[in-house]
Design a protein around this motif. Structure first.
Motif, short mmCIF file in Angstrom:
data_model
loop_
_atom_site.label_atom_id
_atom_site.label_comp_id
_atom_site.label_asym_id
_atom_site.label_seq_id
_atom_site.Cartn_x
_atom_site.Cartn_y
_atom_site.Cartn_z
N ILE A 116 0.84 -1.19 0.00
CA ILE A 116 0.00 0.00 0.00
C ILE A 116 0.88 1.24 0.00
O ILE A 116 0.69 2.16 -0.80
N ALA A 117 1.86 1.28 0.89
CA ALA A 117 2.78 2.41 0.94
C ALA A 117 4.13 1.92 1.46
O ALA A 117 4.22 0.89 2.13
N ALA A 118 5.17 2.69 1.15
CA ALA A 118 6.52 2.36 1.59
C ALA A 118 7.13 3.57 2.28
O ALA A 118 6.91 4.71 1.87
N GLY A 119 7.89 3.32 3.33
CA GLY A 119 8.58 4.39 4.02
C GLY A 119 9.87 4.77 3.31
O GLY A 119 10.56 3.92 2.72
N VAL A 120 10.20 6.05 3.35
CA VAL A 120 11.46 6.55 2.79
C VAL A 120 12.38 6.89 3.96
O VAL A 120 11.98 7.64 4.86
N ASN A 121 13.58 6.36 3.94
CA ASN A 121 14.53 6.55 5.04
C ASN A 121 15.85 7.09 4.51
O ASN A 121 16.19 6.92 3.34
N ILE A 153 1.18 7.30 21.66
CA ILE A 153 2.05 7.80 20.60
C ILE A 153 1.27 7.72 19.29
O ILE A 153 0.33 6.93 19.16
N VAL A 154 1.66 8.54 18.32
CA VAL A 154 0.92 8.62 17.06
C VAL A 154 1.90 8.60 15.89
O VAL A 154 3.05 9.01 16.01
N PRO A 155 1.45 8.14 14.70
CA PRO A 155 2.29 8.24 13.51
C PRO A 155 2.54 9.71 13.18
O PRO A 155 1.71 10.57 13.49
N THR A 156 3.66 9.98 12.56
CA THR A 156 3.99 11.36 12.19
C THR A 156 4.29 11.43 10.70
O THR A 156 5.43 11.67 10.29
N THR A 157 3.27 11.22 9.89
CA THR A 157 3.44 11.26 8.43
C THR A 157 3.47 12.71 7.96
O THR A 157 2.52 13.45 8.18
N HIS A 158 4.55 13.09 7.32
CA HIS A 158 4.70 14.46 6.80
C HIS A 158 4.14 14.59 5.39
O HIS A 158 3.46 15.57 5.08
N ALA A 159 4.43 13.60 4.54
CA ALA A 159 4.00 13.68 3.14
C ALA A 159 3.81 12.29 2.58
O ALA A 159 4.52 11.35 2.97
N LEU A 194 13.14 15.81 -0.45
CA LEU A 194 12.57 16.27 0.83
C LEU A 194 13.48 15.89 1.99
O LEU A 194 13.77 16.71 2.87
N LEU A 195 13.93 14.64 2.00
CA LEU A 195 14.79 14.18 3.10
C LEU A 195 16.17 14.83 3.03
O LEU A 195 16.72 15.24 4.05
N GLU A 196 16.73 14.93 1.83
CA GLU A 196 18.07 15.50 1.70
C GLU A 196 18.11 16.95 2.16
O GLU A 196 19.11 17.40 2.74
N GLN A 197 17.04 17.68 1.92
CA GLN A 197 16.99 19.09 2.31
C GLN A 197 16.43 19.28 3.72
O GLN A 197 16.30 20.41 4.17
N SER A 198 16.13 18.18 4.39
CA SER A 198 15.59 18.21 5.77
C SER A 198 14.37 19.11 5.88
O SER A 198 14.19 19.83 6.85
N ARG A 199 13.50 19.03 4.86
CA ARG A 199 12.29 19.84 4.88
C ARG A 199 11.09 19.08 5.44
O ARG A 199 9.97 19.55 5.40
N LYS A 232 7.72 11.32 8.94
CA LYS A 232 7.96 10.35 7.89
C LYS A 232 7.46 10.83 6.52
O LYS A 232 6.42 11.48 6.42
N VAL A 233 8.21 10.46 5.49
CA VAL A 233 7.80 10.64 4.10
C VAL A 233 7.52 9.26 3.52
O VAL A 233 8.33 8.34 3.67
N LEU A 234 6.36 9.11 2.87
CA LEU A 234 5.92 7.82 2.38
C LEU A 234 5.67 7.86 0.88
O LEU A 234 5.35 8.91 0.32
N LEU A 235 5.81 6.70 0.24
CA LEU A 235 5.48 6.53 -1.17
C LEU A 235 4.25 5.66 -1.28
O LEU A 235 4.21 4.55 -0.72
N LEU A 236 3.25 6.13 -1.99
CA LEU A 236 1.99 5.41 -2.12
C LEU A 236 2.04 4.50 -3.35
O LEU A 236 2.21 4.96 -4.48
#
Length: 341
Positions: free
Chosen positions: A44-49, A298-304, A317-322, A326-330
């Protein structure tokens, strides 16, 4: 055995070679088949790390840049291999992966799956595993910080940072953290951080020592640039846990503080742990951390949430620390939800 008829191919994000976000592209690949002890998950979605960024750039230790990206995902089990119970079919799960999460399907060791915590959406669940497993295995599995003691978390607005702040606060530990902007400071304060230090404007060691705060544990993702100050602020008998080295991996170390204050320096990576250790970590998460999500302590912290095809934007997004959290891919919509966010 399959719960549904499956396609022959799937979309997957690959890196054309070591380089910047522009090397990521989406292509078609044959569907994986679950081996013995494995399950096939429709993602469904994947986390970006941040480890994905290092791998893409060719700088992740022992991993080729062209290997499959994606260390965590959420989805639905659609097939199982030999030795895996059929009652897993159709279940929504979180998956801890050695790679391959940036795809529509992934085959994964069944013991590395966990149910989606009650009350957490299937999309948000994609961002739980990597951070929770890293935090729990480093802070709580073997040496638990005492309630009332201080924990210093560097990068408090990151995926790992937001998870560490919340778990520790929920378990009675006082949390200090560093962030890079005022808006991130307010964000992590709302998650339970008692003291937030803007590292762009303040020296974290000076702030802590001026307040007579000496952490029992420091969780560090920065590495070389923070080593001396981390050791300087630790309480007697304290522990420095290094889980990243964004500022570099090599720094001189003064051994005197270690001897004088009985300090311990440890480091670990999650990906390179053997399977049996990951099995135990995931079992611990389900037993100790998942109830905290289910109770909303505690709660999930999905940013985008971005489509799979926009993986390069997620990396930027991650490289620029913006990001904050969490940033996810749908990869696909969950079956019970019309829109993920």
């Amino acid at each position: 055995m399959s719960a549904t008829s499956l396609p022959d191919t799937m979309r997957v994000v690959v890196a054309a070679g070591a380089g910047g976000p522009e090397v990521l592209t989406t292509t078609q690949r044959a569907l994986p088949r679950p081996d013995e002890g494995e399950a096939l998950v429709r993602v469904i979605a994947a986390g970006v790390n941040r480890a994905d960024l290092m791998q893409r750039a060719g700088s992740y230790p022992g991993t080729a840049a062209v290997a499959d990206l994606g260390l965590e995902a959420s989805g639905v089990v659609v097939a199982v291999g030999a030795g895996v119970a059929d009652d897993l079919l159709g279940r929504e799960v979180c998956a801890l992966l050695p790679g391959g999460g940036y795809a529509e399907y992934v085959a994964v060791r069944a013991a590395h799956l966990a149910p989606v915590p009650a009350g957490v959406s299937a999309v948000d669940a994609a961002g739980l595993m990597e951070a929770a497993a890293t935090v729990w295995s480093n802070l709580y599995m073997h040496h638990k910080p005492e309630p009332g003691s201080w924990l210093l978390v560097h990068g408090g607005a990151s995926g790992i940072g937001t998870t560490a702040v919340q778990i520790a606060s929920a378990l009675g530990v006082r949390v200090a953290t560093t962030v890079g902007s005022p808006d991130k400071a307010g964000f992590v304060e709302a998650l339970g951080a008692e003291l937030v230090i803007d590292h762009r404007r303040q020296d974290f060691a000076e702030v802590l020592l001026a307040r007579s705060i000496r952490p029992a544990v420091v969780l560090d993702i920065v590495g070389a640039a923070y080593l001396e100050r981390n050791l300087r602020v630790l309480d007697r008998g304290g522990r420095l846990v290094v889980i990243g080295h964004q500022s570099g991996a090599t720094a001189p170390m003064d051994l005197e503080p270690l001897l004088k204050n009985n300090l311990t320096v440890t480091g670990s990576g999650l990906r390179m742990r053997p399977d049996h250790e990951k099995d135990q970590i995931i079992a611990d998460l389900v037993r100790h951390v998942w109830p905290l999500y289910e109770s909303r302590a505690i709660v999930p912290t999905t940013h985008a949430v971005l489509p799979l095809e926009r993986a390069s934007e997620a990396h930027v997004l991650l490289e620029q620390s913006r990001h904050r959290g969490k940033v996810l891919l749908l990869a696909d919509l969950p079956p019970t939800t019309e829109s993920p966010r």
